[in-house]
Scaffold this motif. Structure first.
Motif, short mmCIF file in Angstrom:
data_model
loop_
_atom_site.label_atom_id
_atom_site.label_comp_id
_atom_site.label_asym_id
_atom_site.label_seq_id
_atom_site.Cartn_x
_atom_site.Cartn_y
_atom_site.Cartn_z
N UNK A 93 0.84 -1.24 0.08
CA UNK A 93 -0.05 0.06 0.14
C UNK A 93 0.92 1.09 -0.14
N UNK A 94 0.50 2.45 -0.62
CA UNK A 94 1.21 3.62 -0.57
C UNK A 94 0.91 4.24 0.63
N UNK A 95 2.00 5.26 0.86
CA UNK A 95 1.79 5.98 1.98
C UNK A 95 1.12 7.24 1.83
N UNK A 96 0.00 7.53 2.65
CA UNK A 96 -0.55 9.01 2.32
C UNK A 96 -0.76 9.46 3.70
N UNK A 97 0.39 10.50 3.91
CA UNK A 97 0.52 11.33 4.96
C UNK A 97 0.60 12.87 4.78
N UNK A 98 0.33 13.56 5.41
CA UNK A 98 0.47 15.05 5.18
C UNK A 98 1.95 15.22 5.38
N UNK A 99 2.68 14.57 6.38
CA UNK A 99 4.07 15.01 6.48
C UNK A 99 4.65 13.64 6.69
N UNK A 100 5.95 13.52 6.76
CA UNK A 100 6.57 12.34 6.62
C UNK A 100 6.69 11.83 8.18
N UNK A 101 6.49 10.44 8.35
CA UNK A 101 6.43 9.80 9.72
C UNK A 101 7.83 10.25 10.39
N UNK A 102 7.60 10.70 11.67
CA UNK A 102 8.87 11.11 12.71
C UNK A 102 9.24 9.69 13.21
N UNK A 103 10.60 9.40 12.63
CA UNK A 103 10.98 8.19 13.33
C UNK A 103 11.42 8.19 14.65
N UNK A 104 11.90 7.11 15.19
CA UNK A 104 12.44 6.82 16.56
C UNK A 104 13.42 7.98 17.01
N UNK A 105 13.56 8.64 18.11
CA UNK A 105 14.54 9.65 18.18
C UNK A 105 13.97 11.03 17.77
N UNK A 106 12.87 11.24 17.25
CA UNK A 106 12.16 12.45 16.85
C UNK A 106 10.65 12.63 17.35
N UNK A 107 10.46 13.72 17.45
CA UNK A 107 9.00 14.02 17.94
C UNK A 107 8.46 15.17 16.88
N UNK A 108 7.01 15.01 17.07
CA UNK A 108 6.40 15.80 16.30
C UNK A 108 6.12 17.51 16.58
N UNK A 109 6.53 18.36 15.61
CA UNK A 109 6.43 19.71 16.12
C UNK A 109 5.07 20.22 15.30
N UNK A 110 3.98 20.59 16.07
CA UNK A 110 2.81 20.36 15.48
C UNK A 110 2.44 21.73 14.65
N UNK A 111 1.76 21.73 13.46
CA UNK A 111 1.68 23.08 12.72
C UNK A 111 0.15 23.17 13.03
#
Length: 912
Positions: free
Chosen positions: A494-512
């Motif tokens: 299945x293709x990836x359908x995300x607004x932003x690339x997934x944050x991998x381990x060691x990173x966190x989301x900085x929400x817009x």
């Protein structure tokens, strides 16, 4: 001729109808349909009649042009709803042939609303009519219409319109596919029930499915009807903060809408231009077909999420190039095979004593297909439609039958209740039904809904078509999507359908501002994330730490000067070389202790200096290895005592030179001479340092090993903490004070001839020491929390030691070993005379006669006999006789030999 033929055919048809009517009268099987023929498509009389509303035709011709309340004309035969109506009839016949309602025959009347709410109300009006009219009463408690329950409708928009009307009479209505959440409101729709869950749960299932595949960026296309709007709103509410819609497009619900093609093309264009790879379609299957045709024309592929309205619509699976549209997932209401239903469809015909125009219409359409295949509009029901789609009608009819069984007080042999009852009584009994059908238990909840769950559907490619497979389930009790193990590999394709690339381990989301869109920010030290797309970094537990961008916390690593590391090895090599130089110097000084150079250097003081250097070098070794409390104390104690002893020896030498060669006031000379006690001076000066160390180690906070962390990194440095910084500072300050005094005394005597003093080497060695330790302080403080502080201090000790060795010992060893020809007293005295001549302008006159002491000079050095040497120096400007006294052995306590002895010594040491 043709006209006569048509007239004959019409007369023949009328005659056949009359004959059929006479036959039925004679058999006592009179079939009556009070509803006009345009509404009543199928009918069978029974003791209790059930109305069936099924949109067997999906379109009303020219509905948008309707200006008069004239009859509706329907078109587009729908195989799915036709199959479902046949499923309801089959269930009724199955019940009539069982003992569920002994002695009671269920009848039915089928009306086709043609997917129009207006026509649906028209159907209900005629179904409830008594003697052709619907009475207007103030109290409907005793209202007894000919039908006691109503099955339908498929579409929520129609069910809502019907339920509003039926709520007046409290006539039970059971739907098999209308899932709009509003229908669960018993205050507004008190007599409505359904054998499926509400769209509230479908929205939960859709959100769980999308989240299961890690999608959060989707598009939504929904129909402009009650079902579409309600399903869309439920989905948006359920997905808030989890899934975001890149676009929302609305398409008219009515298939014959004048601008339907325009809306479809606009929706298709939006889908193509969107970055969302997943599209949720909450539409009628006919609208989905139109949209797919647009996608196929432009070769656009997406992942499609089907609502329950079209998730198992079999005709779509046979579209041309259906495989080009992409993956299709969806949810359907729980389906199952109906025992014997396939055989029923193979021999499809009206039940004896019943009328079913829809069967005749289907057979006529199939007949046209055999005659003109190119004009065929209806496929074989056995293959074009999934027979499991009719299972909901089976469950609904059985729910009505169990309600009747309770209401009519049936037992195993008969039913004693009245069959012509007010419909509201059946509502009460149906709400409390709890029965088992085909091994599954069914009941209505407090909202009149079934709460079993959904089947997860995948449209799997099968040649040029698709087949519908159940690949998982969504059970309401668990509240999560469960994919069967054999289909778990679906996620990989299945293709990836995300607004932003997934944050991998060691990173966190900085929400817009958009909840699904964000930037990935690296976790700082001391924090971590061990999952994908976490909202914030987690803090490390006590005793653990992490680096930037870490996925886990780790134990601190202890760092110290290990024996195998490069720095400690370098320190050990430097220490070994230093000790070799010290021992070599000691041997040379011992072997050549009677030479003038060694005597002039004062062999005894030099040996004490070498002892102090040895102890100081040994202290460097204490800095290597994992520190212990004893190591920490030994580091400072050995260095403090060893180097203090060394500097004290230098101070004694400097003081001796200062007394011998500086002009003093006789009284002061006499007083200062009393202070010159070499051994006592060494004991006192070194003892003072020992007292400082003793007070530091006992009374103050003594040095001890501690783990120091610089505030960053995973390394904690095991170092020796000074304990009392005052004790540490006083120890080093005391050494610095002695070194400064040495420097001061040597500087005062810097113009004395070098053959008679060591002022130059004292000045230089003390400058090295003071400079090194002056630089040591800021570096030591800066490296306060690393193992480098040990390297800094050990290096400072080594540099100070080497400074003394190379200033005080190496040159003398070189002279003794390689310049023996220069090591003669006579040549030294010649250089002395030359030095005095050069310093004549400075008024330096040094003279003492043999055996004569200058009164009150205080420099006679008791016990030291002066040996008189007269040296005549002829110069251009100065011709004088200078008598000087040899002070080389002022602390030896014996008189040097006479001049003749010195001459012999000169001859002995002069290189031939």
């Amino acid at each position: 001729m043709t006209r006569y033929l048509h007239t004959f055919t019409a007369m023949k048809s009328r005659f056949e109808v009359c004959v059929l009517a006479v036959m039925m009268l004679s058999l006592g099987l009179w079939v009556r349909c009070d509803i006009p023929s345009s509404l009543c498509g199928a009918y069978m009389e029974g003791d209790v009649n059930v109305a069936i509303l099924s949109s067997i035709h999906s379109k009303v011709i020219n509905l948008h042009k309707r200006t008069r309340p004239q009859p509706f004309v329907c078109t587009d035969f729908d195989l799915v709803t036709f199959l479902q109506s046949m499923g309801a009839i089959f269930a009724i016949e199955e019940i009539n042939n069982s003992m569920l309602l002994p002695g009671i025959k269920l009848g039915y009347e089928i009306c086709d609303p043609c997917a129009s709410p207006t026509k649906a109300l028209h159907c209900v009006e005629h179904l409830l009519a008594i003697n052709g009219s619907l009475p207007a009463l103030s109290d409907y408690s005793d209202f007894r219409p000919p039908v006691k329950a109503l099955l339908g409708e498929r579409y929520s928009e129609l069910s809502i319109a019907i339920a509003k009307l039926l709520s007046l009479y409290l006539c039970p209505q059971v739907s098999t596919q209308s899932s709009a959440p509003v229908l669960s409101d018993k205050l507004r729709y008190p007599s409505f029930m359904r054998v499926i869950p509400s769209d509230v749960y479908q929205a939960q299932a859709l959100v769980k499915l999308i989240s299961h595949f890690s999608w959060n960026w989707v598009g939504v296309v929904y129909g402009d009807d009650d079902y579409g709007r309600a399903a869309y709103q439920s989905f948006m509410q359920e997905s808030a903060g989890k899934i975001c819609a890149d676009f929302e497009k609305v398409v008219p619900h009515y298939l014959d809408h004048v601008d339907i093609e325009k809306y479809i093309k606009d929706a298709a264009k939006t889908i193509r231009e969107s970055s969302a790879k997943v599209v949720l379609l909450i539409l009628k299957p006919q609208l989905v077909e139109k949209l797919f045709k647009e996608m196929i024309q432009t070769n656009t592929s997406r992942v499609w999420i089907a609502s329950d309205a079209w998730s198992i619509y079999r005709p779509l699976t046979k579209m041309n190039d259906i495989n080009k549209v992409g993956k299709i997932f969806g949810f359907s209401f729980t389906m199952a095979n109906i025992p014997g239903f396939e055989d029923y469809l193979r021999n499809l015909r009206p039940t004896p004593g019943a009328i079913n125009d829809y069967i005749e219409e289907y057979k006529q359409l199939r007949l046209n297909c055999s005659l003109w295949p190119s004009n065929c509009t209806v496929d074989d029901i056995l293959y074009a439609v999934d027979q499991r789609e009719a299972y909901g009608e089976r469950v609904a009819i059985y729910a009505i039958a169990h309600g009747l069984r309770t209401l009519l007080k049936c037992d195993e042999t008969a039913c004693s209740g009245e069959t012509n009852f007010p419909p509201w009584k059946l509502v009460e009994s149906m709400r409390s039904v709890n029965f088992t059908l085909d091994g599954t238990r069914y009941f209505f909840d407090e909202h009149g809904d079934f709460v079993d769950g959904y089947d997860l559907i995948l449209w799997k490619e099968n040649g040029d078509e698709r087949i519908i497979e159940i690949v998982g389930k969504f059970l309401l009790k668990k509240g999560d999507v469960e994919i069967f193990s054999e289909y778990e590999s679906i996620n990989n394709s299945l293709p990836l359908s995300r607004c932003s690339k997934s944050c991998i381990h060691g990173y966190a989301k900085n929400q817009s501002k958009i909840s699904c869109c964000y930037n990935c920010v690296e976790c700082p030290e001391g924090k971590y994330t061990d999952g994908y797309d976490l909202p914030e970094c987690l803090k490390c537990p006590e005793g653990k730490w992490s680096l930037n961008g870490s996925s886990k916390c780790e134990e601190f690593l202890e760092i110290y000067l290990a024996w195998t590391n490069s720095y400690p090895i370098a320190l050990l090599v430097a220490t070994a070389i230093g000790l070799v130089l010290v021992f070599t110097s000691f041997i040379i000084f011992s072997v050549h202790r009677n030479t003038t150079v060694i005597k002039k250097a004062d062999n005894k003081m030099s040996c004490f200096m070498l002892l102090g250097l040895t102890v100081s070098f040994v202290s460097v070794i204490m800095f290597i290895g994992r520190p212990t409390e004893h190591h920490c104390r030994a580091q400072q104690a050995l260095y403090g005592l060893g180097f203090t002893l060394c500097v004290s020896c230098i101070l004694v030498k400097a003081y001796r030179t200062f007394l011998a060669f500086m002009a003093f006031d006789p009284d002061k000379q006499h007083q200062l001479k009393k202070l010159y006690k070499p051994v006592i001076n060494l004991v006192l000066l070194t003892g003072a340092q020992g007292l400082i160390l003793l007070l530091w180690m006992t009374l103050g906070k003594s040095p001890e090993p501690v783990k120091k962390w610089p505030g960053t990194g995973l390394e904690k440095y095991v170092v020796c903490d000074e304990g009392s910084i005052i004790g540490f500072g006083v120890m080093h300050g005391y050494i610095a004070l002695l070194a400064f005094i040495c420097f001061f005394l040597a500087f005062k005597g810097r113009k004395v001839p070098h053959d008679f003093n060591e002022t130059g080497v004292i000045i230089f060695s003390m400058l090295i020491h003071l400079f090194v330790w002056l630089c040591f302080i800021p570096i030591y403080i800066e490296r306060n929390k690393t193992e480098q502080r040990h390297i800094v201090q050990a290096s400072a000790i080594l540099v100070s030691n080497y400074g003394i060795i190379f200033c005080h010992f190496v040159p003398k060893c070189y002279i003794v070993l390689w310049e023996l020809s220069e090591n003669s007293r006579a040549l030294i005295m010649v250089r002395l005379a030359g030095g005095i001549k050069d310093d004549a302008a400075s008024d330096i006159n040094i003279f003492h006669e043999a055996g004569r002491n200058t009164p009150n000079s205080g420099i006679n050095s008791p016990g030291v006999g002066p040996s008189v040497i007269e040296i005549s120096v002829i110069s251009k400007d100065v011709s004088s006789t200078i008598k000087t006294e040899d002070f080389f052995n002022t602390d030896r306590g014996s008189i040097d030999p006479t001049v003749s002895r010195h001459v012999k010594a000169r001859q002995r040491h002069t290189t031939k």
